[in-house]
Enzyme design. Structure first.
Site, PDB file in Angstrom:
ATOM      1  N   ASP A  92      -0.618  -7.486   1.451  1.00 14.10           N
ATOM      2  CA  ASP A  92      -0.039  -6.147   1.510  1.00 14.10           C
ATOM      3  C   ASP A  92       1.471  -6.259   1.723  1.00 14.10           C
ATOM      4  OD1 ASP A  92       0.307  -3.437   1.662  1.00 14.10           O
ATOM      5  OD2 ASP A  92      -0.477  -3.231   3.704  1.00 14.10           O
TER       6      ASP A  92
ATOM      7  N   GLY B 121       2.998   5.865   8.961  1.00 18.70           N
ATOM      8  CA  GLY B 121       4.424   6.119   8.729  1.00 18.70           C
ATOM      9  C   GLY B 121       5.284   4.928   9.111  1.00 18.70           C
TER      10      GLY B 121
ATOM     11  N   HIS C 276       0.821  -1.223   0.000  1.00 20.31           N
ATOM     12  CA  HIS C 276       0.000   0.000   0.000  1.00 20.31           C
ATOM     13  C   HIS C 276       0.852   1.270   0.000  1.00 20.31           C
ATOM     14  CE1 HIS C 276       0.230   0.095   4.543  1.00 20.31           C
ATOM     15  NE2 HIS C 276       0.233   1.380   4.292  1.00 20.31           N
TER      16      HIS C 276
ATOM     17  N   SER D 168       4.184   1.918   8.372  1.00 19.15           N
ATOM     18  CA  SER D 168       3.795   0.921   7.367  1.00 19.15           C
ATOM     19  C   SER D 168       4.993   0.433   6.582  1.00 19.15           C
ATOM     20  CB  SER D 168       2.815   1.543   6.381  1.00 19.15           C
ATOM     21  OG  SER D 168       1.565   1.604   6.970  1.00 19.15           O
ATOM     22  N   GLY D 169       4.992  -0.846   6.277  1.00 18.49           N
ATOM     23  CA  GLY D 169       6.078  -1.438   5.503  1.00 18.49           C
ATOM     24  C   GLY D 169       7.238  -1.874   6.366  1.00 18.49           C
TER      25      GLY D 169
END
Ligand code: 4AZ
Length: 752
Positions: A139, A241, A87, A243-244
């Site tokens: 994701d 922030g 995402h 994320s990932g």
């Protein structure tokens, strides 16, 4: 630091000669020859509720940047490969070009680069074909770097789990990132990488939590390939922030990446753990993408045999955390009631919002003469809390930045010198998140706020009921303004309540707070300075817009998700609406929906004539009531008798003995835009025949000035089938008799 060194030396001194068992746990297993060492930080070497990471402790953590700004986290899994979340790169269904991205490696603080820090361009971004949105899973993304990273103490890859790898439920793992430290609060300078310990939750436990409606009445279905980590009580979490970025768990001396930060409902909320993409199920996909890349990511075998059988202890399946705020054993005593004693002024009432913070109106502490700053003798201030043996001392006062000029922001936070132990009392009140929607008809109470005084009699904690958002917004809003839908912060809250009857005049106390209950939990919903004179209902400023400020200052106030979404038989009130026509005094013809607390028809007036006759009047402008002539005058008489008009109590109090009702009620019609229009006045002696009011428009306008007439386009549409209001043939029939009406100019009647 010195303590840590000492501990390390002692362990080395007393541990047996490095043995086989330890060695085998640390080295690649025989089945999987690995040429890439992974998952080991150098031994010397938006997260919510976390702390600064030590340099070098998470050497696989990278920052993914666009135009030099941090967007997402990622993890180095091989010299040329970074794992992250899909995402971060897919916007409106299309993958962003790799050239827009760069990868920052070996950094701890984003504003200054340390030894070993470097940047790499991105050659390709790979996303699973079946990724569409975070809630539907898959994701994850792999980024191929334009040139391999330079491995060193600050830059090392993490180990990836095989598909068969099982992480134990309840295991303590770590999430890292430069994301927000609370909802809507960025990590402050110098942007030091944050780490937080999170517990892995079993699927059943997580699904159970997300099956309960959360913000916007949403529930969520956990899918295969997702995992949850966090705590039922919230407070520690990942956030925007992060994320990932990686969720890593240590096993046998190596760090394995169990998850990729994906999403969640808010950050750090109770019963809303973070949702991660589980890495193990994607072993095959990852291997496929990196084929031919030497060295590729390492997938060491799990160092312990996963036992067969359920991973989850039965009793852990559905542990829902209960609110820690807003419980009042008896509504007569609020456990969060705080009185701030400032020498030389009356006590100021506020509310305990956490272990260490009290919320109160800033106006209690602003010196009206010396408005530059609050009084300086704070050492002498005291806070009285329920069931506390001694008064608390005040360490700090934080005024809202708009406090001195905006009534809706008349707020201050006081920090206590020492946190109090929370128990039945004192206990903090719950605060609403910005998207909270207090349902129409919510049960509320008005409580003391600011320099308030207890009202005399048993009504000192007045019961109230919330009127519909539409009605409240339009009553004080502008013609044609659109009403915020549920989920957007309202501009005003309108509670309906009964003031003490005998007073006959409105309160002269300065402030009140509005507490509303959901499933037995009390929220501080709004505040009011009650400066709107005797207007009813009074407007309360919603507190929910201030949630982020309160969280920011206190770092731990009890913001609580909405607990009630039961709209009742009225159904959802979600359609966006616009406000009907207004006079300069606000909307006319608005009736609260659903009808509450006796204010069924707010414009109805009881007209008492010559002490014994009663008929219905209609408030058509402030100070003007319209009544039928035959009601006021006796047949044949031309002298106007003594007339008294009662407003705001139509129908809800019994008439005095010997009074007779003289006329039928007037005819009102509902327009398309949901305002009510006075269409006809009852003819003498009839309950069915009405005289049209339209022809009197010019005369009424001239006399009153401020009465509002709807333009013909706004004229009544006939109410839904089955309604017996407004018979069209009578109200609009040509040649219907002209209304004979009186306009009564009101003067206040003082009561003893
Ligand atoms: C985000 O917006 C996000 N609390 C990441 C993680 C979580 C929520 C939001 C989990 O990137």
């Amino acid at each position: 630091m010195s303590q840590h060194l000492l501990l390390l030396l002692v362990i080395l001194a007393i541990s047996p000669i490095p043995g086989d068992s330890q060695d085998s746990a640390l080295s690649p297993t025989p089945e999987e020859p690995e040429d890439l060492d992974c998952g080991r930080p150098e031994p010397s070497a938006r997260i919510v509720g976390g702390s600064d990471a030590q340099p070098g402790s998470w050497p696989w953590q990278v920052s993914l940047q666009q135009s030099g700004g941090h967007i997402c986290g990622g993890s180095l899994v091989a010299p040329s490969w970074v794992l992250s979340a899909a995402h971060c790169f897919v916007k409106n269904g299309t993958l962003e070009p790799a050239t827009e991205w760069s990868v920052l490696l070996g950094v701890r603080s984003q504003d200054g680069l340390l030894d070993g820090a470097h940047v790499r361009a991105v050659a390709a971004i790979l996303v699973p074909d079946n990724y569409s949105s975070v809630e539907l899973g898959a994701d994850l993304a792999l980024l191929r770097l334009a040139s391999p990273a330079q491995l060193g103490p600050a830059v090392r890859p993490v180990c990836l789990p095989r598909a068969s790898h099982r992480f134990a439920h309840g295991a303590a793992c770590w999430a890292t990132g430069w994301g927000d430290i609370q909802e809507a609060e960025h990590l402050p300078l110098p942007w030091v990488l944050q780490e937080v310990e999170l517990r892995l939750l079993g699927e059943d436990a997580c699904q159970c939590l997300y099956s309960r409606p959360g913000p916007f009445n949403l529930t969520f279905q956990l899918l295969p390939g997702m995992l949850c980590a966090g705590y039922p009580g919230g407070r520690r979490d990942t956030c925007q922030g992060d994320s990932g970025g990686p969720l890593v768990c240590e096993e046998g001396g190596r760090w394995f990446q169990a998850g990729i930060t994906s999403f969640g409902f808010g950050c750090g909320r109770r019963n809303r753990p973070g949702v991660f993409t589980a890495v193990a199920p994607y072993e095959a996909w990852i291997r496929e993408q990196v084929i031919g890349s030497e060295p590729g990511p390492a997938f060491p075998t799990q160092s312990w045999e996963p036992q067969s059988g359920p991973w989850e202890p039965r009793d852990e399946n559905c542990t829902i955390a209960l609110p820690e705020c807003g419980k009042a054993p008896r509504p007569e005593t609020w456990p969060w009631e705080a009185q701030v004693m400032v020498p030389g002024s009356r006590p100021c009432h506020g509310a305990l919002v956490s272990e260490s913070w009290v919320l109160a109106p800033a106006s209690c502490f602003l010196d009206p003469i010396n408005s530059d700053g609050p009084p300086r003798d704070r050492d002498n201030w005291r806070v009285l809390l329920p069931s506390r043996p001694r008064a608390e001392l005040v360490a700090r006062l934080v005024l809202h930045e708009n406090a001195s000029w905006d009534d809706a922001s008349d707020l201050a936070l006081l920090q206590l010198r020492a946190p109090v132990n929370l128990s039945t009392a004192p206990r903090p009140v719950c605060l609403p998140h910005p998207e909270h929607y207090f349902l129409p008809r919510s049960r509320c109470r008005l409580a003391l706020w600011g320099r308030g005084e207890p009202a005399p009699g048993p009504n000192s904690r007045l019961e109230a009921e919330l009127l519909s958002g539409w009605w409240c917004h339009c009553l004080y809003g502008r013609q044609g303004a659109s009403v915020p839908p549920p989920g957007d912060a309202p501009h005003a809250l309108c509670p309906a309540y009964q003031e003490e009857e005998e007073a006959g005049r409105c309160w002269n106390y300065s402030h009140r707070s509005l507490l509303c209950q959901e499933e037995g939990t009390w929220f501080l919903a709004g505040i009011s300075d009650l400066s709107s004179g005797c207007l009813r209902p009074r407007v309360f400023h919603p507190l929910q817009t201030h949630g982020p400020w309160i969280s920011h200052v206190t770092g731990g106030a009890y913001l609580e998700d909405q607990l009630n979404w039961d709209w009742g038989p009225e159904g959802e009130e979600t359609e966006t609406r616009t406000c009907p026509p207004h006079t300069e005094h606000g909307a006319c013809g608005l009736r609260p929906e659903p009808a509450v607390m006796g204010v069924l028809w707010p414009w109805l007036a009881e007209v008492h004539v010559a002490g014994d006759r009663v008929c219905t009047g209609i408030l058509v402008a402030p100070g003007w009531v319209l009544a039928a002539t035959h009601c006021v005058l006796r047949p044949g008489s031309t002298t106007v008798p003594y007339v008294e008009v009662y407003l705001g109590r139509a129908g809800d109090s019994p008439l005095p003995q010997g009074h007779q009702v003289t006329s039928a009620p007037p005819l009102l019609c509902l327009t398309k835009r949901r305002s009510w229009v006075l269409t006809g006045m009852a003819l003498p002696g009839s309950r069915e025949l009405f005289a049209a009011i339209g022809p009197e428009e010019a005369w009424i306008s001239q006399t009153v000035g401020e009465a509002h007439f709807l333009p013909p386009s706004g004229y009544p549409h006939w109410p839904p089938e089955g309604s017996d209001l407004c018979p069209p043939d009578m109200a609009s029939a040509p040649g219907s008799p002209q209304a004979a009406v009186f306009l009564l100019l009101l003067t206040p009647l003082m009561q003893g």
